[in-house]
Design an enzyme around this catalytic site. Structure first.
Site, PDB file in Angstrom:
ATOM      1  N   GLU A 137       0.826  -1.202   0.000  1.00 18.75           N
ATOM      2  CA  GLU A 137       0.000   0.000   0.000  1.00 18.75           C
ATOM      3  C   GLU A 137       0.862   1.255   0.000  1.00 18.75           C
ATOM      4  OE1 GLU A 137      -4.059  -0.200   1.918  1.00 18.75           O
ATOM      5  OE2 GLU A 137      -3.034   1.091   3.338  1.00 18.75           O
ATOM      6  N   GLU A 144       2.077   1.678  -3.407  1.00 20.45           N
ATOM      7  CA  GLU A 144       0.989   2.142  -4.270  1.00 20.45           C
ATOM      8  C   GLU A 144       0.779   3.646  -4.085  1.00 20.45           C
ATOM      9  OE1 GLU A 144      -2.750   0.188  -3.467  1.00 20.45           O
ATOM     10  OE2 GLU A 144      -3.772   1.214  -5.121  1.00 20.45           O
ATOM     11  N   CYS A 193      -8.262  -2.132   4.069  1.00 26.52           N
ATOM     12  CA  CYS A 193      -8.090  -3.371   4.844  1.00 26.52           C
ATOM     13  C   CYS A 193      -9.307  -3.711   5.690  1.00 26.52           C
ATOM     14  CB  CYS A 193      -6.835  -3.308   5.688  1.00 26.52           C
ATOM     15  SG  CYS A 193      -6.536  -1.713   6.393  1.00 26.52           S
ATOM     16  N   SER A 249      -7.330   1.850  -2.253  1.00 29.09           N
ATOM     17  CA  SER A 249      -6.129   1.083  -2.569  1.00 29.09           C
ATOM     18  C   SER A 249      -6.592  -0.264  -3.110  1.00 29.09           C
ATOM     19  CB  SER A 249      -5.311   0.884  -1.295  1.00 29.09           C
ATOM     20  OG  SER A 249      -4.464  -0.232  -1.434  1.00 29.09           O
ATOM     21  N   LYS A 264     -15.235  -9.903   7.956  1.00 33.48           N
ATOM     22  CA  LYS A 264     -14.157 -10.741   7.411  1.00 33.48           C
ATOM     23  C   LYS A 264     -14.702 -12.100   6.991  1.00 33.48           C
ATOM     24  CE  LYS A 264     -10.230  -8.463   7.587  1.00 33.48           C
ATOM     25  NZ  LYS A 264      -9.899  -7.487   8.591  1.00 33.48           N
ATOM     26  N   GLU A 297     -16.012 -11.355   3.606  1.00 37.72           N
ATOM     27  CA  GLU A 297     -14.895 -11.122   2.689  1.00 37.72           C
ATOM     28  C   GLU A 297     -14.268 -12.436   2.223  1.00 37.72           C
ATOM     29  OE1 GLU A 297     -11.334  -9.628   4.532  1.00 37.72           O
ATOM     30  OE2 GLU A 297     -10.805  -8.442   2.772  1.00 37.72           O
ATOM     31  N   GLU A 338     -13.616 -12.809  -5.488  1.00 29.02           N
ATOM     32  CA  GLU A 338     -12.278 -12.277  -5.776  1.00 29.02           C
ATOM     33  C   GLU A 338     -11.215 -12.911  -4.892  1.00 29.02           C
ATOM     34  OE1 GLU A 338     -14.878 -10.456  -4.803  1.00 29.02           O
ATOM     35  OE2 GLU A 338     -15.337  -8.917  -6.310  1.00 29.02           O
ATOM     36  N   CYS A 347     -10.537  -2.002  14.521  1.00 29.64           N
ATOM     37  CA  CYS A 347     -10.823  -3.434  14.706  1.00 29.64           C
ATOM     38  C   CYS A 347     -11.024  -3.812  16.163  1.00 29.64           C
ATOM     39  CB  CYS A 347      -9.699  -4.272  14.133  1.00 29.64           C
ATOM     40  SG  CYS A 347      -9.234  -3.784  12.482  1.00 29.64           S
TER      41      CYS A 347
END
Ligand code: SF4
Ligand code: SF4
Ligand code: SF4
Ligand code: FES
Ligand code: FES
Lengths: 168, 585
Positions: free
Chosen positions: B277, B280, B297, B317, B356, B359, B364, B501
């Site tokens: 990141e 990037e 994230c 990102s 999560k 996810e 993907e 988190c």
């Protein structure tokens, strides 16, 4: 009697876009928008609710919350045979309630609902301007006057029979 | 001003509610719908008290204390009324405590106990019950819902998602997504904040515990686990420790006792995320890429962007979250190195987060050719597994994480709290861009619990403007500015949950008002105590690049560590269009 015609999906989509864009950016326009769309389509399908939410930036849960709160809004399409029973004062006095009860019994649904096969729906209406002839009922474009509760079953059966012979 | 509660006189601040005043005096008044600062609607009336001279009982949570007020919190009139309220709730509630996900942690259960209710007094009509278990993250059971509306307040006021609302009228009202459809077909971002506030078992996480036990007991499976930073400062709470107590090494030992073949540290891929990141960001700045760049994230945050601001996803990102980077590396690099076929590896992660779970099953996230992360446990579920196995965390020994991923850096540890990803990135980006070593690694400007923190940092003679946001409800304004092209930021960190988190929807449920600060302090202590505190200096990360990935943003990285986003809003509309027109035809 003719089966009620439904707009083809693309026409529906266009109507909805037109109504929403007419009200775009006007605060407090949610209820009028829903009202107009319901008039145009006959009901408020879920995709319409999502579209209204996306364009007007109102949470879709809130849109649905409002629709579910007001009896005036319906989430189900009317039946092919949309039955309306007048509950204006004159018809009421002459026993409109009994007619509705019989219809509910015969079709197995409540007023405001549509049968699972999509054939019939019952809607309660305001004065239709034929007060002298009450109780008054309309099915699509046909008007029935001075109905007796015990005739309800026959009317429905007649439609069922005709409908059956057309589709088979 | 003075008030008197149960005969005790006390000095209180004007403007306080009776409930606040009582709490300050150490007098307990039961509450149910009340959620400080979020839902103060006075709806359930469990908190009613008697005020001398008042005709009716008043709800303490919304009634302001007045000078000279004389209040009684437990008279027989009050107790009788409270008992009736709970009894009425129970008349529309299933008798399922023994098998309920909230057994022993349920506020309704506690109240029934506290009110000394010993029989079902009213047998009422049950409202119809819908159990929605279609979401990979949360299960909703309307039968256990007491209509307190806490979930709804959190979902709208804290998270700005409004996935649920009161649907219907009168006795038929339920708290549900639009059309009482499955929550998975709504704008819900799967954050689980509603799980954390629901007083009953009406919303709980979708458990992966059984699948993980099955894998652990399958002799053909090589079962590895990764543990997120925020878990180590919260799992101790399940065993009675003070929030924020870090139990990293005991936790590793406990996971080995459960039977995991390898125990890895998600902090490692947090460091990897910073490498990718950070690079990037530098690339976007140098090559005129899309700015501000926003961190990616937090999967609940991604879900929010994809639904509410799909036109801005190019600002995100492209980095996957540390959890998913780990999964992809485990089933490629690690599988090769350990000589274990990827199809025999079962990758588990322990996360503070329900999003999560969602996810991990996105299409993907199969870049290794397999599902990169097979199962996701929340901190709570890990606690439950340890208890089920009779493993007492506190009496476990201390063990270190397994190779080849070694440990994470201090920068990786603070990924678990708001501001941490920004701080970790600044440490690395600064040193890479300038080639100098930072004198002070602590960026205090981005720490703390303010909803939006902004600052600018000088790096190599250039000013960089950054912002840190946590709790989705705080982000809209910033996104609207970006949309109108008037954002002045270069880089923004967003974490979906309040506090980051550590406040995730999978963390142990706590009534401690200081819970977030305590857990955050625990993570900064971890950071300070680690030998390596910068991601780019993590030797295991350097080795991974040398042996496998090549360099940040290289070909392999793109395949395994980066991802794409979609337009969830358009998708939901089209899905509903299709199903509706199908049912028409
Ligand atoms: S929600 Fe509470 S009261 Fe209801 S079944 Fe579960 S534990 Fe029992
Ligand atoms: S999981 Fe989050 S977004 Fe979904 S309903 Fe709960 S609070 Fe709202
Ligand atoms: S789901 Fe839980 S938090 Fe939401 S209204 Fe029902 S009981 Fe309250
Ligand atoms: S009241 Fe029924 S037509 Fe007027
Ligand atoms: S807690 Fe006060 S009314 Fe519900």
């Amino acid at each position: 009697m003719e089966v009620r015609q439904v707009d083809n999906p693309d026409v529906q989509r266009q109507k909805v876009e037109d109504i929403i864009s007419a009200y775009r950016d006007k605060p407090g326009a949610l209820i009028p928008v829903l009202h107009e769309i319901q008039n145009a389509l006959g009901y408020l399908p879920r995709w319409v609710q999502y579209r209204v939410s996306n364009i007007m930036n109102i949470p879709v849960s809130e849109v649905n919350s409002i629709i579910s709160f007001y009896a005036l809004f319906s989430e189900k399409p009317k039946g092919e045979y949309a039955i309306g029973v007048c509950k204006g004062t004159a018809c009421y006095v002459r026993g409109a309630d009994k007619i509705i009860e019989k219809l509910e019994e015969e079709l197995g649904i409540e007023a405001g609902d549509t049968t699972p096969d999509g054939k019939f729906s019952i809607e309660v209406m305001r004065c239709l301007g034929a007060c002298g002839l009450g109780p008054v009922m309309v099915i699509n474009d046909d008007i029935y006057t001075r109905i007796k509760p015990d005739k309800v079953k026959d009317i429905i059966n007649a439609i069922r029979q005709k409908d059956g012979s057309e589709t088979t | 001003m003075q008030i008197k509660i149960n005969g005790v006189v006390s000095e209180v601040q004007p403007g306080m509610t009776i409930l606040e005043a009582a709490r300050e005096m150490g007098i307990d008044i039961p509450t149910l719908c009340y959620l400080e600062g979020v839902h103060e609607a006075g709806a359930c009336r469990v908190c009613i008290v008697e005020v001398k001279g008042a005709r009716t009982l008043v709800p303490a949570c919304i009634t302001e204390a007045a000078d000279g007020m004389e209040i009684f919190t437990h008279t027989s009139r009050v107790r009788r009324a409270r008992r009736t309220i709970i009894e009425l709730m129970l008349s529309d509630h299933p008798d399922e405590c023994l098998t309920c996900g909230k057994n022993n942690q349920c506020e309704l259960q506690k109240l029934a106990r506290a009110m000394n209710i010993q029989e079902r007094k009213y047998e009422g009509e049950y409202s119809s019950r819908v159990i929605d278990d279609g979401s990979p993250a949360v299960i909703r059971d309307s039968g256990k819902c007491i209509l307190c509306r806490r979930c709804l307040s959190v979902c709208s006021m804290i998270q700005d998602v409004n996935a649920i609302a009161p649907i219907g009228r009168g006795f038929k009202t339920v708290i549900a997504p639009a059309g009482k459809e499955p929550i998975n077909q709504s704008p819900c971002v799967q954050c689980g904040q509603c799980v954390n506030v629901c007083p009953t078992g009406a919303i709980i996480e979708k458990s992966d515990v059984i699948r993980v036990w099955e894998a652990l007991e399958d002799p053909r499976k090589h079962v590895v686990v990764q543990v997120a930073p925020a878990v180590r400062v919260a799992i101790g709470e399940v065993f009675g420790l003070e929030p924020g107590t870090s139990v990293t090494w005991k936790m590793v030992s406990a996971l080995k006792k459960l039977g995991f073949d390898r125990v890895f540290d998600t902090n490692f891929t947090a460091d990897l995320t910073i490498m990718e990141e950070g690079s990037e960001l530098i690339q976007r700045i140098n090559e005129g890429g899309r700015l501000p760049m926003i961190t990616s994230c937090s999967p609940g945050w991604i879900n929010y962007m994809e639904y509410f601001f799909p036109q801005l996803v190019e600002h995100l990102s492209t980095c996957k979250s540390p959890q998913q980077m780990f999964g992809a590396v485990i089933k490629t690099y690690y599988a090769d190195k350990a000589g274990i076929p990827a199809e025999n590896i079962f990758a588990v992660s322990v996360m503070p987060c329900t999003a999560k779970k969602y996810e991990s099953q996105r299409p993907e996230m199969y870049s290794s050719g397999y599902r990169d992360v097979d199962a996701v446990l929340t901190t709570r579920e890990l606690g439950a597994m340890l208890k089920e196995a009779g493993i007492d965390l506190l009496s476990c020994g201390e063990e270190t994480f397994d190779q080849p991923f070694g440990a994470g850096s201090g920068a990786g540890a603070i990924f678990g709290n708001t501001g941490g990803v920004m701080e970790a990135a600044l440490r690395t980006v600064y040193e890479i861009l300038t080639g100098d070593e930072l004198d002070n690694l602590n960026f205090h400007q981005v720490r703390g619990l303010t909803g939006v923190k902004e600052t600018s940092v000088k790096i190599g003679g250039r000013e960089f403007s950054v912002a840190v946001v946590h709790g989705l409800g705080n982000i809209r304004k910033i996104l609207e500015d970006i949309d109108k092209g008037r954002s002045r930021y270069h880089f923004i960190e967003v974490m979906c949950c309040p506090g980051g988190c550590i406040g995730g929807g999978g963390q142990p449920i706590s009534k401690d008002p200081g819970i977030k600060e305590k857990r955050i302090a625990g993570l900064y202590r971890e950071d300070e105590g680690l030998p390596v505190r910068k991601s780019h200096e993590n030797p295991a990360v350097q080795e991974l690049y040398r042996e496998f990935l090549g360099h940040p943003l290289g070909h392999r990285s793109h395949e395994l560590l980066h991802t794409r986003y979609r337009n969830r809003r358009e998708q939901e509309y089209e899905n509903h269009w299709k199903t509706d027109s199908l049912s028409k035809a």
